[in-house]
Design a protein around this motif. Structure first.
Motif, PDB file in Angstrom:
ATOM      1  N   ARG A 131       0.825  -1.215   0.000  1.00  0.00           N
ATOM      2  CA  ARG A 131       0.000   0.000   0.000  1.00  0.00           C
ATOM      3  C   ARG A 131       0.856   1.261   0.000  1.00  0.00           C
ATOM      4  NH1 ARG A 131      -2.406   1.084   4.618  1.00  0.00           N
ATOM      5  NH2 ARG A 131      -2.000  -0.976   5.501  1.00  0.00           N
ATOM      6  N   VAL A 132       2.018   1.175   0.639  1.00  0.00           N
ATOM      7  CA  VAL A 132       2.921   2.327   0.720  1.00  0.00           C
ATOM      8  C   VAL A 132       4.146   2.029  -0.142  1.00  0.00           C
ATOM      9  CG1 VAL A 132       4.317   3.744   2.289  1.00  0.00           C
ATOM     10  CG2 VAL A 132       2.154   2.755   3.091  1.00  0.00           C
ATOM     11  N   ALA A 133       4.534   2.993  -0.978  1.00  0.00           N
ATOM     12  CA  ALA A 133       5.730   2.786  -1.800  1.00  0.00           C
ATOM     13  C   ALA A 133       6.971   3.008  -0.948  1.00  0.00           C
ATOM     14  CB  ALA A 133       5.723   3.762  -2.975  1.00  0.00           C
ATOM     15  N   VAL A 134       7.918   2.078  -1.028  1.00  0.00           N
ATOM     16  CA  VAL A 134       9.228   2.323  -0.434  1.00  0.00           C
ATOM     17  C   VAL A 134      10.136   2.708  -1.592  1.00  0.00           C
ATOM     18  CG1 VAL A 134      11.184   1.350   0.832  1.00  0.00           C
ATOM     19  CG2 VAL A 134       8.842   0.686   1.437  1.00  0.00           C
ATOM     20  N   ALA A 135      10.735   3.898  -1.499  1.00  0.00           N
ATOM     21  CA  ALA A 135      11.498   4.421  -2.633  1.00  0.00           C
ATOM     22  C   ALA A 135      12.938   4.706  -2.238  1.00  0.00           C
ATOM     23  CB  ALA A 135      10.845   5.695  -3.160  1.00  0.00           C
ATOM     24  N   VAL A 136      13.842   4.580  -3.211  1.00  0.00           N
ATOM     25  CA  VAL A 136      15.215   5.034  -3.047  1.00  0.00           C
ATOM     26  C   VAL A 136      15.355   6.235  -3.974  1.00  0.00           C
ATOM     27  CG1 VAL A 136      17.657   4.452  -3.225  1.00  0.00           C
ATOM     28  CG2 VAL A 136      15.991   2.679  -2.633  1.00  0.00           C
ATOM     29  N   VAL A 137      15.617   7.394  -3.399  1.00  0.00           N
ATOM     30  CA  VAL A 137      15.641   8.621  -4.191  1.00  0.00           C
ATOM     31  C   VAL A 137      16.954   9.366  -3.931  1.00  0.00           C
ATOM     32  CG1 VAL A 137      14.425  10.796  -4.655  1.00  0.00           C
ATOM     33  CG2 VAL A 137      13.123   8.762  -4.030  1.00  0.00           C
ATOM     34  N   PRO A 138      17.921   9.231  -4.839  1.00  0.00           N
ATOM     35  CA  PRO A 138      19.198   9.920  -4.618  1.00  0.00           C
ATOM     36  C   PRO A 138      18.985  11.424  -4.419  1.00  0.00           C
ATOM     37  CG  PRO A 138      19.401   8.372  -6.423  1.00  0.00           C
ATOM     38  CD  PRO A 138      17.940   8.423  -6.065  1.00  0.00           C
ATOM     39  N   THR A 139      19.591  11.952  -3.381  1.00  0.00           N
ATOM     40  CA  THR A 139      19.430  13.375  -3.120  1.00  0.00           C
ATOM     41  C   THR A 139      20.410  14.158  -3.989  1.00  0.00           C
ATOM     42  OG1 THR A 139      19.175  15.020  -1.366  1.00  0.00           O
ATOM     43  CG2 THR A 139      21.089  13.546  -1.180  1.00  0.00           C
ATOM     44  N   ASP A 140      20.147  15.427  -4.191  1.00  0.00           N
ATOM     45  CA  ASP A 140      21.075  16.272  -4.932  1.00  0.00           C
ATOM     46  C   ASP A 140      21.004  17.676  -4.339  1.00  0.00           C
ATOM     47  OD1 ASP A 140      22.828  17.450  -6.694  1.00  0.00           O
ATOM     48  OD2 ASP A 140      22.054  16.368  -8.435  1.00  0.00           O
ATOM     49  N   GLU A 141      21.609  17.799  -3.148  1.00  0.00           N
ATOM     50  CA  GLU A 141      21.564  19.090  -2.448  1.00  0.00           C
ATOM     51  C   GLU A 141      22.215  20.184  -3.294  1.00  0.00           C
ATOM     52  OE1 GLU A 141      23.250  16.868   0.916  1.00  0.00           O
ATOM     53  OE2 GLU A 141      22.173  18.241   2.229  1.00  0.00           O
ATOM     54  N   GLU A 142      23.299  19.808  -4.007  1.00  0.00           N
ATOM     55  CA  GLU A 142      24.026  20.826  -4.766  1.00  0.00           C
ATOM     56  C   GLU A 142      23.169  21.376  -5.907  1.00  0.00           C
ATOM     57  OE1 GLU A 142      25.481  18.024  -3.648  1.00  0.00           O
ATOM     58  OE2 GLU A 142      26.890  18.920  -2.227  1.00  0.00           O
ATOM     59  N   LEU A 143      22.482  20.485  -6.631  1.00  0.00           N
ATOM     60  CA  LEU A 143      21.618  20.952  -7.728  1.00  0.00           C
ATOM     61  C   LEU A 143      20.508  21.848  -7.180  1.00  0.00           C
ATOM     62  CD1 LEU A 143      20.577  20.983 -10.640  1.00  0.00           C
ATOM     63  CD2 LEU A 143      19.361  18.850 -10.154  1.00  0.00           C
ATOM     64  N   GLU A 144      19.923  21.423  -6.078  1.00  0.00           N
ATOM     65  CA  GLU A 144      18.831  22.198  -5.486  1.00  0.00           C
ATOM     66  C   GLU A 144      19.331  23.575  -5.019  1.00  0.00           C
ATOM     67  OE1 GLU A 144      15.704  21.432  -5.545  1.00  0.00           O
ATOM     68  OE2 GLU A 144      14.895  22.898  -4.136  1.00  0.00           O
ATOM     69  N   ILE A 145      20.514  23.612  -4.426  1.00  0.00           N
ATOM     70  CA  ILE A 145      21.090  24.893  -3.992  1.00  0.00           C
ATOM     71  C   ILE A 145      21.365  25.776  -5.222  1.00  0.00           C
ATOM     72  CG2 ILE A 145      23.155  25.979  -2.959  1.00  0.00           C
ATOM     73  CD1 ILE A 145      23.231  23.510  -1.032  1.00  0.00           C
ATOM     74  N   ALA A 146      21.894  25.160  -6.292  1.00  0.00           N
ATOM     75  CA  ALA A 146      22.171  25.919  -7.516  1.00  0.00           C
ATOM     76  C   ALA A 146      20.887  26.505  -8.090  1.00  0.00           C
ATOM     77  CB  ALA A 146      22.853  25.018  -8.539  1.00  0.00           C
ATOM     78  N   ARG A 147      19.835  25.698  -8.132  1.00  0.00           N
ATOM     79  CA  ARG A 147      18.558  26.161  -8.688  1.00  0.00           C
ATOM     80  C   ARG A 147      18.011  27.341  -7.895  1.00  0.00           C
ATOM     81  NH1 ARG A 147      15.516  20.695  -9.036  1.00  0.00           N
ATOM     82  NH2 ARG A 147      16.153  19.904 -11.073  1.00  0.00           N
ATOM     83  N   GLN A 148      18.037  27.187  -6.570  1.00  0.00           N
ATOM     84  CA  GLN A 148      17.482  28.245  -5.721  1.00  0.00           C
ATOM     85  C   GLN A 148      18.323  29.513  -5.836  1.00  0.00           C
ATOM     86  OE1 GLN A 148      16.454  27.065  -1.734  1.00  0.00           O
ATOM     87  NE2 GLN A 148      15.570  25.141  -2.389  1.00  0.00           N
ATOM     88  N   THR A 149      19.657  29.327  -5.908  1.00  0.00           N
ATOM     89  CA  THR A 149      20.561  30.470  -6.037  1.00  0.00           C
ATOM     90  C   THR A 149      20.316  31.201  -7.351  1.00  0.00           C
ATOM     91  OG1 THR A 149      22.244  29.369  -4.710  1.00  0.00           O
ATOM     92  CG2 THR A 149      23.017  31.100  -6.199  1.00  0.00           C
ATOM     93  N   TYR A 150      20.230  30.432  -8.430  1.00  0.00           N
ATOM     94  CA  TYR A 150      20.073  31.032  -9.757  1.00  0.00           C
ATOM     95  C   TYR A 150      18.714  31.721  -9.884  1.00  0.00           C
ATOM     96  CZ  TYR A 150      20.658  31.677 -14.751  1.00  0.00           C
ATOM     97  OH  TYR A 150      20.786  32.240 -15.987  1.00  0.00           O
TER      98      TYR A 150
END
Ligand SMILES: Nc1ncnc2c1ncn2[C@@H]1O[C@H](COP(=O)(O)OP(=O)(O)O)[C@@H](O)[C@H]1O
Ligand SMILES: CC(=O)OP(=O)(O)O
Ligand SMILES: [Mg+2]
Length: 408
Positions: free
Chosen positions: A377-396
């Motif tokens: 009923r609940v999906a168990v997921a493996v989701v690689p994080t990408d803090e650097e990309l997210e920081i770049a996006r927010q910065t830009y």
């Protein structure tokens, strides 16, 4: 020509991770890591993805974060990607503690620097390194916007019932003692990616995110909004980590001070640097712990069980907080790579709709993926994080927006 590149600096207590990205297509032009800063065995690994992609390594003592950053700048310059490039639009910095006031990425000025400095006592392993990173980057490119992206920002939506400790209100307010939460950039990115993986909008899903790196934290995200997280005033609360204890009876501290005759600083070092996995079995790397378990090492096995037991308690707690859970997402070094941790964390939770498929769970991949069986009923997921990309996006986004406003 418009500047479209962003350099992201993620300065940790003894490391700097960095990425140079072109925000037109989020392409990574160079990535790297300086580790073991301040030790004899420091190492810089630089991979210029824009050119031949062959990694270069320096193995030599690097005394501090300033020296580390200057070495990184030199490596980038070597590839024609130096900080003097007119194509560089901004430098984005991970800042771990932003207190209550920074809910958004922020262009750094003197007032921001002062505030990050004021918060050092509640992020002693992280904020000083972040500040050195910022100051060094500013000295190298004083004309460039420098943006702080705070670990705490995503958690500022927590209701007071989750954010407050049950202590005297006046004392708490006077000393700004409350639960702030960390790794927010990762929790935000991973919860959004998990919704994408399920083919749904973030506002339609409830996700428990388990960020298991050296530092580790869990969060409960309802419809894209954080409603609880396991780290508190500092990144010490919550899960068992590589070197940090996580949750502990606060009376242990008085006991160690009164009966064990330890100073406050000694207890601080004990709980932050000599506890968690390393305190329990002498190793903080999950790979090494698994290897020892395979060899029949009892100490390593118990450390693993304590780690997983705490994790399972938080899954149960956040299940209750959310009421309905669509996915449990594992991320960061341990979450992405350690299949036995994922398997053990949800073992026995079938009644809650949680299970992993042994075969799917053992596949190694860099892609976001679901590892639970079809029927769960609940999906168990493996989701690689990408803090650097997210920081770049927010910065830009922030600097592009400011540039747009100036041109209006
Ligand atoms: N292949 C692997 N198998 C198991 N654990 C791993 C693996 N690779 C990394 N790890 C774990 O991930 C940790 C580092 O996670 P990471 O997210 O990079 O941490 P941080 O960003 O906090 O430094 C290591 O200490 C190790 O325990
Ligand atoms: C906040 C925190 O614990 O960060 P890290 O995992 O990088 O140590
Ligand atoms: Mg990390």
């Amino acid at each position: 020509m418009t500047a479209t590149r962003v350099l992201v600096l993620n300065s940790g207590s003894s490391s700097v991770k960095y990425q140079l990205l072109d925000m037109r297509d989020n392409a990574r032009l160079a990535v790297g890591l300086v580790e073991r800063i301040g030790e004899e065995t420091s190492r810089l690994k630089h991979t210029p993805l824009a050119t031949d992609g062959a990694a270069r390594e320096q193995n030599r003592p690097i005394a501090d974060h300033e020296e580390a950053l200057k070495a990184v700048a030199a490596e980038l310059a070597h590839d024609g990607l130096g900080l003097d490039s007119p194509e560089l639009a901004a430098i984005g910095h991970r800042v771990v503690h932003g207190g209550k006031q920074f809910t958004e990425p922020t262009v750094i000025d003197d007032a921001v620097l002062k505030e990050v400095e004021r918060l050092i006592p509640v992020a002693p392993l992280h904020n000083p390194a972040n500040l050195t990173g910022i100051r060094t980057a500013m000295s190298l490119r004083p004309d460039l916007p420098q943006v702080a992206v705070f670990d705490t920002a995503f958690h500022t939506t927590m209701p007071e019932s989750a954010a407050r400790y049950a202590i005297d209100v006046q004392t708490a307010d006077q000393h700004r003692i409350r639960r702030y939460g960390f790794h927010g950039t990762s929790h935000a990115y991973v919860s959004r990616k998990t919704a994408e993986l399920l083919g749904k909008r973030p506002e339609d899903v409830n996700v428990i995110v388990l960020h298991l790196g050296n530092g580790a934290s869990a969060s409960a995200v309802r419809g894209g909004v954080c409603v609880d997280t396991s780290m508190g005033l500092t990144p010490l609360e919550g899960l068992v980590m590589g070197t940090r204890s996580g949750d502990i009876d606060p009376a242990v501290i008085f006991h160690l001070m009164r009966v064990g005759e330890m100073s406050a600083d000694e207890v601080d070092v004990l709980l932050n640097k000599r506890s968690g996995l390393i305190g329990l079995c002498g190793d903080n790397d999950m790979r090494e712990i698994r290897r020892r378990i395979d060899e029949g090492d009892e100490e390593a096995r118990l450390a693993f069980e304590i780690y997983v037991h705490r994790l399972k308690k938080y899954i149960g707690a956040y299940y209750a907080v959310l009421g309905r859970v669509d996915a449990v997402a594992f991320t960061a070094g341990v979450g992405e790579n350690a299949a036995p941790v994922r398997e053990a964390a949800v073992a026995g939770l079938e009644e809650l709709g949680l299970a992993v498929d042994g075969e799917l769970n053992s596949v190694r991949s860099d892609e976001a993926r679901i590892v639970s069986p079809e029927y769960a009923r609940v999906a168990v997921a493996v989701v690689p994080t990408d803090e650097e990309l997210e920081i770049a996006r927010q910065t830009y986004a922030l600097v592009a927006n400011r540039a747009g406003e100036r041109n209006d």
